[in-house]
Design a protein around this motif. Structure first.
Motif, PDB file in Angstrom:
ATOM      1  N   GLY A 126      23.153 -98.985 -96.360  1.00  6.87           N
ATOM      2  CA  GLY A 126      23.311-100.066 -95.263  1.00  6.87           C
ATOM      3  C   GLY A 126      23.597 -99.392 -93.832  1.00  6.87           C
ATOM      4  O   GLY A 126      24.038 -99.981 -92.840  1.00  6.87           O
ATOM      5  N   THR A 127      23.701 -97.994 -93.873  1.00  6.58           N
ATOM      6  CA  THR A 127      24.219 -97.180 -92.619  1.00  6.58           C
ATOM      7  C   THR A 127      23.071 -97.535 -91.585  1.00  6.58           C
ATOM      8  O   THR A 127      21.762 -97.305 -91.846  1.00  6.58           O
ATOM      9  CB  THR A 127      24.453 -95.630 -92.993  1.00  6.58           C
ATOM     10  N   ILE A 128      23.447 -97.580 -90.467  1.00  7.87           N
ATOM     11  CA  ILE A 128      22.427 -97.825 -89.378  1.00  7.87           C
ATOM     12  C   ILE A 128      23.112 -96.834 -88.311  1.00  7.87           C
ATOM     13  O   ILE A 128      24.119 -96.488 -87.892  1.00  7.87           O
ATOM     14  CB  ILE A 128      22.328 -99.230 -88.762  1.00  7.87           C
ATOM     15  N   SER A 129      21.783 -96.400 -87.471  1.00  4.66           N
ATOM     16  CA  SER A 129      21.989 -95.397 -86.169  1.00  4.66           C
ATOM     17  C   SER A 129      20.984 -95.826 -85.110  1.00  4.66           C
ATOM     18  O   SER A 129      19.793 -95.855 -85.590  1.00  4.66           O
ATOM     19  CB  SER A 129      22.169 -94.076 -86.456  1.00  4.66           C
ATOM     20  N   ALA A 130      21.285 -96.099 -83.905  1.00  4.57           N
ATOM     21  CA  ALA A 130      20.361 -96.251 -83.129  1.00  4.57           C
ATOM     22  C   ALA A 130      20.927 -95.536 -81.727  1.00  4.57           C
ATOM     23  O   ALA A 130      21.905 -95.308 -81.404  1.00  4.57           O
ATOM     24  CB  ALA A 130      20.489 -97.727 -82.514  1.00  4.57           C
ATOM     25  N   SER A 131      19.763 -95.088 -81.119  1.00  3.30           N
ATOM     26  CA  SER A 131      20.147 -94.146 -79.911  1.00  3.30           C
ATOM     27  C   SER A 131      19.046 -94.889 -78.537  1.00  3.30           C
ATOM     28  O   SER A 131      17.749 -95.250 -78.953  1.00  3.30           O
ATOM     29  CB  SER A 131      19.570 -92.818 -79.787  1.00  3.30           C
ATOM     30  N   ALA A 132      19.264 -94.890 -77.378  1.00  2.00           N
ATOM     31  CA  ALA A 132      18.982 -95.233 -76.242  1.00  2.00           C
ATOM     32  C   ALA A 132      19.120 -94.051 -75.107  1.00  2.00           C
ATOM     33  O   ALA A 132      20.296 -93.972 -74.873  1.00  2.00           O
ATOM     34  CB  ALA A 132      19.394 -96.816 -75.821  1.00  2.00           C
ATOM     35  N   SER A 133      17.940 -93.911 -74.356  1.00  2.40           N
ATOM     36  CA  SER A 133      18.249 -93.197 -73.288  1.00  2.40           C
ATOM     37  C   SER A 133      17.669 -93.819 -72.088  1.00  2.40           C
ATOM     38  O   SER A 133      16.763 -94.688 -71.979  1.00  2.40           O
ATOM     39  CB  SER A 133      17.337 -91.875 -73.433  1.00  2.40           C
ATOM     40  N   THR A 134      18.287 -93.548 -71.119  1.00  4.14           N
ATOM     41  CA  THR A 134      18.352 -94.008 -69.684  1.00  4.14           C
ATOM     42  C   THR A 134      18.040 -92.875 -68.824  1.00  4.14           C
ATOM     43  O   THR A 134      18.968 -92.155 -68.104  1.00  4.14           O
ATOM     44  CB  THR A 134      19.218 -94.924 -69.141  1.00  4.14           C
ATOM     45  N   PRO A 135      16.653 -92.547 -68.467  1.00  2.00           N
ATOM     46  CA  PRO A 135      16.480 -91.446 -67.423  1.00  2.00           C
ATOM     47  C   PRO A 135      16.677 -92.051 -65.848  1.00  2.00           C
ATOM     48  O   PRO A 135      16.196 -93.119 -65.705  1.00  2.00           O
ATOM     49  CB  PRO A 135      14.979 -91.046 -67.611  1.00  2.00           C
ATOM     50  N   ALA A 136      17.039 -91.027 -65.211  1.00  2.00           N
ATOM     51  CA  ALA A 136      17.178 -91.701 -63.806  1.00  2.00           C
ATOM     52  C   ALA A 136      16.935 -90.296 -62.743  1.00  2.00           C
ATOM     53  O   ALA A 136      17.851 -89.460 -62.519  1.00  2.00           O
ATOM     54  CB  ALA A 136      18.809 -91.927 -63.530  1.00  2.00           C
ATOM     55  N   LEU A 137      15.633 -89.865 -62.847  1.00  2.00           N
ATOM     56  CA  LEU A 137      15.265 -88.723 -62.573  1.00  2.00           C
ATOM     57  C   LEU A 137      14.346 -89.009 -61.143  1.00  2.00           C
ATOM     58  O   LEU A 137      13.731 -89.884 -61.167  1.00  2.00           O
ATOM     59  CB  LEU A 137      14.235 -87.905 -63.264  1.00  2.00           C
ATOM     60  N   THR A 138      14.516 -87.968 -60.147  1.00  3.87           N
ATOM     61  CA  THR A 138      13.773 -88.016 -58.936  1.00  3.87           C
ATOM     62  C   THR A 138      13.059 -86.575 -58.690  1.00  3.87           C
ATOM     63  O   THR A 138      13.779 -85.690 -59.033  1.00  3.87           O
ATOM     64  CB  THR A 138      14.612 -88.276 -57.829  1.00  3.87           C
ATOM     65  N   VAL A 139      11.693 -86.781 -58.471  1.00  7.08           N
ATOM     66  CA  VAL A 139      10.839 -85.781 -58.169  1.00  7.08           C
ATOM     67  C   VAL A 139      10.488 -85.583 -56.910  1.00  7.08           C
ATOM     68  O   VAL A 139       9.694 -86.689 -56.345  1.00  7.08           O
ATOM     69  CB  VAL A 139       9.848 -85.376 -59.278  1.00  7.08           C
ATOM     70  N   THR A 140      10.648 -84.868 -56.024  1.00  5.36           N
ATOM     71  CA  THR A 140      10.272 -84.452 -54.685  1.00  5.36           C
ATOM     72  C   THR A 140       9.442 -83.306 -54.281  1.00  5.36           C
ATOM     73  O   THR A 140       9.986 -82.363 -54.746  1.00  5.36           O
ATOM     74  CB  THR A 140      11.593 -84.483 -53.637  1.00  5.36           C
ATOM     75  N   THR A 141       8.215 -83.604 -53.736  1.00  6.80           N
ATOM     76  CA  THR A 141       7.455 -82.443 -53.518  1.00  6.80           C
ATOM     77  C   THR A 141       7.078 -82.432 -52.047  1.00  6.80           C
ATOM     78  O   THR A 141       6.702 -83.455 -51.639  1.00  6.80           O
ATOM     79  CB  THR A 141       6.305 -82.328 -54.508  1.00  6.80           C
ATOM     80  N   THR A 142       7.140 -81.080 -51.561  1.00  7.45           N
ATOM     81  CA  THR A 142       6.948 -80.972 -50.193  1.00  7.45           C
ATOM     82  C   THR A 142       5.675 -79.905 -49.926  1.00  7.45           C
ATOM     83  O   THR A 142       6.114 -78.980 -50.630  1.00  7.45           O
ATOM     84  CB  THR A 142       8.120 -80.480 -49.164  1.00  7.45           C
ATOM     85  N   MET A 143       4.892 -80.013 -49.050  1.00  9.42           N
ATOM     86  CA  MET A 143       3.808 -79.121 -48.988  1.00  9.42           C
ATOM     87  C   MET A 143       3.571 -78.944 -47.432  1.00  9.42           C
ATOM     88  O   MET A 143       3.961 -79.699 -46.840  1.00  9.42           O
ATOM     89  CB  MET A 143       2.378 -79.818 -49.597  1.00  9.42           C
ATOM     90  N   ASN A 144       3.644 -77.717 -47.216  1.00 11.17           N
ATOM     91  CA  ASN A 144       3.428 -77.086 -45.594  1.00 11.17           C
ATOM     92  C   ASN A 144       2.368 -76.418 -45.701  1.00 11.17           C
ATOM     93  O   ASN A 144       1.621 -75.732 -46.554  1.00 11.17           O
ATOM     94  CB  ASN A 144       4.626 -76.196 -45.467  1.00 11.17           C
ATOM     95  N   THR A 145       1.393 -77.058 -44.593  1.00 10.82           N
ATOM     96  CA  THR A 145       0.279 -76.325 -44.524  1.00 10.82           C
ATOM     97  C   THR A 145       0.183 -75.355 -43.210  1.00 10.82           C
ATOM     98  O   THR A 145       0.914 -75.646 -42.106  1.00 10.82           O
ATOM     99  CB  THR A 145      -0.887 -77.349 -44.371  1.00 10.82           C
TER     100      THR A 145
END
Length: 145
Positions: A126-145
């Motif tokens: 009867g043992t139960i286990s649950a996991s929940a993940s909440t990602p809060a990621l930001t990816v910023t890419t800068t290109m210089n020419t």
């Protein structure tokens, strides 16, 4: 002047920032049951070197006789479970016995009639286990020419 190849020069940079929050909730359900019986002469088989106690010889904690085929069979992993065997109040080694829904077989004929036997079972199905993940990621890419 001969022609020459003009190459494009580009630089790029990326930044990854943020967090990942994980919450795990586990509820352990240890279903404990105990059964007791008293060894009789007919249970001891000196030739085979075993003592076999039928299911209907056991009583539960409330003193109710165990129904035929109703001894607990503990689940295998991952749910898990185990039983402990006490003979005359002494905890026994795990490999000394085998428990099925219909009987307890003890790998010894050295018991005497009147010896009390107790089985204590722990069932974790009867043992139960649950996991929940909440990602809060930001990816910023800068290109210089």
């Amino acid at each position: 002047m001969p022609p020459s190849l003009i190459k494009l020069f580009v630089t790029a940079s990326s930044v990854v920032a943020g967090t990942v929050t994980t919450v795990t909730t586990t509820t352990v359900d240890d279903n404990v049951r105990r059964y007791h019986a008293v060894v009789t002469l007919g249970m001891i088989d000196g030739t085979a070197g075993t003592t076999t106690i039928p299911d209907t010889s056991f009583l539960d904690d409330s003193g109710t006789a165990v129904a035929a085929g109703a001894l607990p069979v503990l689940p295998v992993l991952p749910a898990g479970g185990y039983y402990s065997l006490y003979i005359n109040g002494v905890l026994q080694e795990g490999d000394l016995s085998a428990l099925s829904t219909t009987e307890l077989v003890i790998a010894s004929a050295a018991l005497l009639p009147g010896t009390p036997v107790i089985i204590e079972t722990h069932d974790y199905s009867g043992t139960i286990s649950a996991s929940a993940s909440t990602p809060a990621l930001t990816v910023t890419t800068t290109m210089n020419t």
